[in-house]
Each structure stands twice: as C-alpha cells, then as structure tokens.
Design an enzyme around this catalytic site. Sequence first.
Site, PDB file in Angstrom:
ATOM      1  N   ASN A  94      -4.820  -3.557  -5.973  1.00  0.00           N
ATOM      2  CA  ASN A  94      -5.990  -3.689  -5.096  1.00  0.00           C
ATOM      3  C   ASN A  94      -5.903  -4.847  -4.111  1.00  0.00           C
ATOM      4  O   ASN A  94      -6.546  -4.804  -3.064  1.00  0.00           O
ATOM      5  CB  ASN A  94      -7.237  -3.829  -5.993  1.00  0.00           C
ATOM      6  CG  ASN A  94      -8.438  -4.292  -5.213  1.00  0.00           C
ATOM      7  OD1 ASN A  94      -9.055  -3.514  -4.488  1.00  0.00           O
ATOM      8  ND2 ASN A  94      -8.783  -5.570  -5.341  1.00  0.00           N
TER       9      ASN A  94
ATOM     10  N   TYR B 103      -2.793  -3.341   9.533  1.00  0.00           N
ATOM     11  CA  TYR B 103      -3.689  -2.970   8.423  1.00  0.00           C
ATOM     12  C   TYR B 103      -3.723  -1.451   8.223  1.00  0.00           C
ATOM     13  O   TYR B 103      -3.385  -0.970   7.134  1.00  0.00           O
ATOM     14  CB  TYR B 103      -5.090  -3.559   8.656  1.00  0.00           C
ATOM     15  CG  TYR B 103      -6.011  -3.295   7.488  1.00  0.00           C
ATOM     16  CD1 TYR B 103      -5.756  -3.864   6.239  1.00  0.00           C
ATOM     17  CD2 TYR B 103      -7.123  -2.470   7.608  1.00  0.00           C
ATOM     18  CE1 TYR B 103      -6.576  -3.610   5.150  1.00  0.00           C
ATOM     19  CE2 TYR B 103      -7.953  -2.214   6.527  1.00  0.00           C
ATOM     20  CZ  TYR B 103      -7.672  -2.785   5.299  1.00  0.00           C
ATOM     21  OH  TYR B 103      -8.485  -2.530   4.220  1.00  0.00           O
TER      22      TYR B 103
ATOM     23  N   LYS C  94      -2.022   0.833   5.112  1.00  0.00           N
ATOM     24  CA  LYS C  94      -2.789   1.743   4.236  1.00  0.00           C
ATOM     25  C   LYS C  94      -2.281   3.187   4.335  1.00  0.00           C
ATOM     26  O   LYS C  94      -2.367   3.947   3.380  1.00  0.00           O
ATOM     27  CB  LYS C  94      -4.289   1.646   4.564  1.00  0.00           C
ATOM     28  CG  LYS C  94      -4.885   0.254   4.261  1.00  0.00           C
ATOM     29  CD  LYS C  94      -4.733  -0.152   2.798  1.00  0.00           C
ATOM     30  CE  LYS C  94      -5.463  -1.447   2.475  1.00  0.00           C
ATOM     31  NZ  LYS C  94      -5.336  -1.843   1.057  1.00  0.00           N
TER      32      LYS C  94
END
Length: 249
Positions: free
Chosen positions: A92, A157, A161
Amino acid sequence: MELLKGKTAMVTGGTRGIGYAVVKVYLENGAKVALCGSRQETVDKALEKLKAENPDYEVIGLCPDLMNPEEVEKAVATVKDTFGGLDIMVNNAGVSARESIYDYKPEDFAKTMNLNVDAVFNCAQAAARVMKEQGGGVILNTSSMVSIYGQPSGVAYPASKFAVNGLTKSLARELGKDNIRVNAVAPGVTRTDMVAALPEAMIKPLIATIPLGRVGEPEDVANAFLFLASDLASYVTGEILSVDGAART
Ligand code: NAD
C-alpha cells in the site's frame, strides 16, 4: 464476524491513511498484523494508538527500506518468525506526484516509480516465496482511480499505478497455481494526508465529478481490502476493484 481469524498480514504504508485503516480493520477481524512505515517514530505512534484501542491486538511494527530487496526479505522473515507465517501481503505504501512534464526531473520520476512499483515487486516476491511454501496466500496492491483514466500532471503517479495493475493481473496468472490470489484496490479521492496536501482548488472540482457526492473515507477503502483478503473472495483474483464513488475523471 471475524473474517480473518487466524490469519497473518503485513501492510506497507500502515502508519496512516488507507494503510492504517486496513491494519485496523484486519485487527478487528482477528488477524495478526505487521505494519510497516518509513520511519520508526511514526511506526511507534501507530502501534501506540492501536494498543490504546485494544491492548489484545497482536500487532508489530517494522521499518524496512521497501526499495531494498534484502531488507524486504528480512522483514517478511520477521513476520513469519513472529506470527508463524504470512497469509496476506498488502502493498500500500505510495507517493503521489503533480509535476508538469515540462519541468519534471528524471530523478523525481524515478523516485515515484521506485516506491510505487519496485517496492511492490520486492514485497510481492518475498511474500510469494513464503506463501508458496505454506500452500497459499493473498497479495493485495493499492492502485488508484488514475490507473484507469490517467492524470493531467505528475505522470509518474498514473504510470506507476498502471504498472501496479499490470503486476496485479500478471502475478494473478502466474501465482494461481500456487494458490496465491492477487488483486488490487483502486481508490478514488480518499480523505488522507495525501489528499489533504492537495490545494482546495483541485479538490472541489474533483468532488463535483463524483456521483456519490463525497470523497471516500479510508474505511471505505479498507473494507474492500478486508473482503479481498478474506475467504469471501476465494474465487476472485486478477481484479482491480474500484472504490471511488463512480468517479470518472
Ligand atoms: P498517506 O500519505 O496518508 O500514506 C502513505 C503511506 O506510505 C504512509 O504510511 C507512509 O509511511 C508510506 N510511505 C511513504 N513513503 C514511503 C517510503 N519511501 N517508504 C515506505 N513507506 C512510505 O497516503 P494514502 O492516501 O493513505 O495512500 C496510500 C496508498 O493509496 C498509496 O499507494 C496511494 O497511491 C493510494 N491512493 C490514495 C488515494 C487518496 O486519495 N488518498 C487515492 C488513490 C490511491
């Protein structure tokens, strides 16, 4: 109902935000949990807070450098030795980015990729080795809504992902034969420090695009991690579960 009774979990980025909410709901559901953070001080604070809530929680804190495979392997070994195994690995920890492509420094791009992608690889590898040996397990990754729609700044970013989704889907295919399920949760805008750091001017228009009319709470996201870690999701693998109020931005 204790959905994770007898299970052991390791959660990176477990000191605050989404990760802390995952740690908490896992403990509430009977799991033994190792929470990881980047600094001993914040790890200790999180442990203190959890123990104050319930002194019976079986929770330890670790501070490995997630970008260092040897440190990750050591941390996983500590969890195994302390709790007798590792059933659930939650990758996470993550950082966001907002730089414009025009002045993006390559080293800043690399920093985001290192934590958001390389660290997930390191943790998944170390966890999978233990899980294979013990007959199975669950690997869960934190993706993001931007892994589907992209983001108009900070390209590392969303790129990171998208890579998390690729790791998730590919590892699900590779590890199914070893009884290891691999899934991701893709949160939308969630009320954590990461979002608190965003300017109000960026948040307001974001909320306007969310059909449920609010940002998510860390607990909304943690409940998805609970489902995916539990036997209720015994036939779910390779999924990217959106928890975003149907935001489409
Ligand atoms: P947060 O900033 O509140 O927490 C980040 C966590 O990552 C902290 O526990 C921190 O210790 C850890 N971390 C940061 N840098 C680290 C490093 N170098 N090494 C080890 N650990 C490190 O953020 P959050 O919002 O709870 O984010 C958690 C995850 O959720 C991230 O992967 C993030 O990309 C993802 N996410 C968040 C949102 C959101 O709106 N908050 C939306 C989509 C996805």
